[in-house]
Design a protein around this motif. Structure first.
Motif, PDB file in Angstrom:
ATOM      1  N   THR A 171       0.848  -1.187   0.000  1.00 43.57           N
ATOM      2  CA  THR A 171       0.000   0.000   0.000  1.00 43.57           C
ATOM      3  C   THR A 171       0.886   1.241   0.000  1.00 43.57           C
ATOM      4  OG1 THR A 171      -1.888   1.072   1.088  1.00 43.57           O
ATOM      5  CG2 THR A 171      -0.178   0.169   2.514  1.00 43.57           C
ATOM      6  N   ALA A 172       0.253   2.388  -0.165  1.00 44.33           N
ATOM      7  CA  ALA A 172       1.001   3.653  -0.118  1.00 44.33           C
ATOM      8  C   ALA A 172       1.200   4.072   1.336  1.00 44.33           C
ATOM      9  CB  ALA A 172       0.244   4.732  -0.878  1.00 44.33           C
ATOM     10  N   PRO A 173       2.348   4.627   1.673  1.00 46.85           N
ATOM     11  CA  PRO A 173       2.600   5.029   3.071  1.00 46.85           C
ATOM     12  C   PRO A 173       1.652   6.136   3.513  1.00 46.85           C
ATOM     13  CG  PRO A 173       4.321   5.860   1.598  1.00 46.85           C
ATOM     14  CD  PRO A 173       3.488   4.930   0.786  1.00 46.85           C
ATOM     15  N   TRP A 178      -4.158   2.532   3.766  1.00 47.99           N
ATOM     16  CA  TRP A 178      -3.298   1.957   4.811  1.00 47.99           C
ATOM     17  C   TRP A 178      -3.946   2.106   6.179  1.00 47.99           C
ATOM     18  CZ3 TRP A 178      -0.889   4.577   8.887  1.00 47.99           C
ATOM     19  CH2 TRP A 178       0.051   3.846   9.605  1.00 47.99           C
ATOM     20  N   ARG A 179      -4.456   3.316   6.494  1.00 51.94           N
ATOM     21  CA  ARG A 179      -5.072   3.555   7.806  1.00 51.94           C
ATOM     22  C   ARG A 179      -6.330   2.726   7.989  1.00 51.94           C
ATOM     23  NH1 ARG A 179      -2.885   8.740   7.067  1.00 51.94           N
ATOM     24  NH2 ARG A 179      -4.598   9.352   5.696  1.00 51.94           N
ATOM     25  N   ASP A 180      -7.178   2.682   6.966  1.00 52.31           N
ATOM     26  CA  ASP A 180      -8.435   1.937   7.081  1.00 52.31           C
ATOM     27  C   ASP A 180      -8.172   0.455   7.316  1.00 52.31           C
ATOM     28  OD1 ASP A 180      -9.751   4.284   6.653  1.00 52.31           O
ATOM     29  OD2 ASP A 180     -10.249   3.894   4.554  1.00 52.31           O
ATOM     30  N   LEU A 200       5.671  -0.767   1.493  1.00 50.98           N
ATOM     31  CA  LEU A 200       5.081   0.514   1.121  1.00 50.98           C
ATOM     32  C   LEU A 200       5.622   0.991  -0.220  1.00 50.98           C
ATOM     33  CD1 LEU A 200       5.219   2.243   4.615  1.00 50.98           C
ATOM     34  CD2 LEU A 200       3.352   0.914   3.608  1.00 50.98           C
ATOM     35  N   THR A 201       4.695   1.482  -1.048  1.00 51.25           N
ATOM     36  CA  THR A 201       5.081   1.902  -2.386  1.00 51.25           C
ATOM     37  C   THR A 201       3.979   2.749  -3.005  1.00 51.25           C
ATOM     38  OG1 THR A 201       5.815   1.104  -4.557  1.00 51.25           O
ATOM     39  CG2 THR A 201       4.073  -0.132  -3.487  1.00 51.25           C
TER      40      THR A 201
END
Length: 404
Positions: A171-173, A178-180, A200-201
């Motif tokens: 996922t993206a940082p 990512w948070r969900d 992360l990417t």
């Protein structure tokens, strides 16, 4: 030839163009470029271009370029297009546009966009997507194939672990996705623990597909025993979503040796990645919910088996107790019968022994012939003139043998 004034030339061009296109609208196919959008003011300026399709995908020659605009009265066509297609109104998109042509002696030739046909864009996207799928089936039949109208992949056929606990997350940082995803896992009501290694990417935009596939290769080469790879992203436009509709992503996901779960946050369409991965859900939150529910099903099956074991054990003990009681009663009955028979047999033997008691035999008139206390039973053992003893019931007497 005498020169003419620039204004005369401009007015002539205006008249010619007005005569040819005035009060008319035409449909044109063009690619967007150099967009300057002003949503707060309700208008947009852009350039429409046509490129030479025969000159390759990079460095294509420009065949035509015209300025265009969307005025306030038709500005809603942009949001209508985005809503119906899920594609952001951005540069480098090929569109079918209804335009009017006008020429201003001051501002020059300009196309006013009256309408954008969403079906043309959707059709293009679907055609490109289908071409990718067809190519994958043709070139990699061992990884992707059609079965009863459904795409089946090697990744889909991987055995799913009973419990998915160790995860590789792409996922993206610090993104919403990512948070969900992390929040949903952490707040699961069953208290399940998950081990999540983050890769992360970039997950959208130009170059995203290669960045994601690079992380997948890192996961593969790590040789860690992951239960699943989870790819998540937050919401975005169809254009941002395009990295999941590519040949590279489809090929990588279809043949990946670990089950891939996609929760890439797009409600409208199903991407190639969605079609070819092990399991697809709509959002990062639902990806986490899927993992929690999967593990919950395993726990519930264990609870059901535990209850079944408890019931079976209780029934087995009850049956064993009943069998033991029955065998105990049977042993008691057999023992009593056996001891009764033994008692009867012993009583009979006592009677017999009483009858055979020498004192009782002597009482009935019998006598014993003895020599020095030893009983004689044969006449050959008796010698003439020998003194013997005769034992009778009430005593013994000595006798002399007269002849044998």
């Amino acid at each position: 030839m005498s020169p003419i004034r620039l204004s005369d030339l401009a007015f002539t061009l205006e008249a010619v163009i007005d005569e040819a296109f005035g009060q008319k609208a035409v449909w044109v196919v063009a690619e967007t470029s150099d967009i300057k959008n002003y949503p707060d003011r309700g208008y947009c300026f852009l350039t429409l271009v046509e490129r030479d399709a025969t000159s390759g995908t990079s460095g294509r020659d420009t065949l035509a370029k015209l300025d265009a605009c969307v005025w306030r009265k038709n500005y809603h066509t942009i949001s209508d297009f985005e809503r119906e297609t899920g594609v952001a109104f951005a540069r480098n998109i090929q569109l079918l546009l209804l335009v009017s042509v006008s020429f201003s002696p001051v501002y020059g030739l300009r196309l006013e966009i009256l309408k954008i046909d969403p079906s043309y864009t959707l059709g293009n996207l679907e055609r490109e997507r289908q071409q990718v799928l067809d190519t994958l089936v043709q070139k990699h039949p061992d990884l992707v194939w059609l079965e009863a109208g459904q795409y089946i992949t090697a990744n889909q056929l991987l055995p799913r672990p009973s419990v998915m606990q160790r995860l590789a997350l792409i996922t993206a940082p610090n993104s919403d996705g990512w948070r969900d995803f992390r929040h949903e896992l952490a707040q699961n009501p069953f208290g399940y623990d998950f081990v999540v290694d983050e890769y992360l990417t970039q997950v959208q935009g130009q170059g995203a597909e290669r960045a994601i596939c690079s992380q997948l290769e890192r996961i593969r080469s790590s040789e860690l025993a992951y239960d699943a790879v989870v790819i998540v992203r937050g919401g975005g436009s169809q254009l941002d979503f395009g990295s999941f509709d590519t040949y590279l992503m489809g090929h990588t996901v279809a043949g990946f040796p670990i089950p891939v779960l996609a929760g890439i946050g797009h409600e409208r369409n199903v991407s190639i990645t969605d079609l070819l991965c092990h399991q697809s859900v709509k959002t990062p939150t639902k990806a986490a919910a899927f993992l929690i529910e999967h593990n919950r099903q395993f726990e519930e099956s264990c609870l059901i088996l535990r209850e079944r074991l408890r019931v079976v054990t209780r029934e087995a003990f009850q049956t064993a107790r009943e069998d033991l009681d029955r065998e105990t009663e049977r042993l008691r009955f057999v023992s009593q019968t056996y001891f009764r028979a033994c008692h009867t047999n012993l009583a009979e033997k006592v009677v017999t022994l009483r009858h055979l008691d020498p004192s009782n035999v002597l009482r009935r008139g019998y006598a014993l012939l003895l020599r020095n206390g030893r009983i004689l039973t044969q006449t050959a053992d008796v010698q003439p003139n020998e003194i013997l003893q005769v034992q009778m019931y009430d005593g013994s007497i000595n006798i002399v043998v007269s002849h044998s």
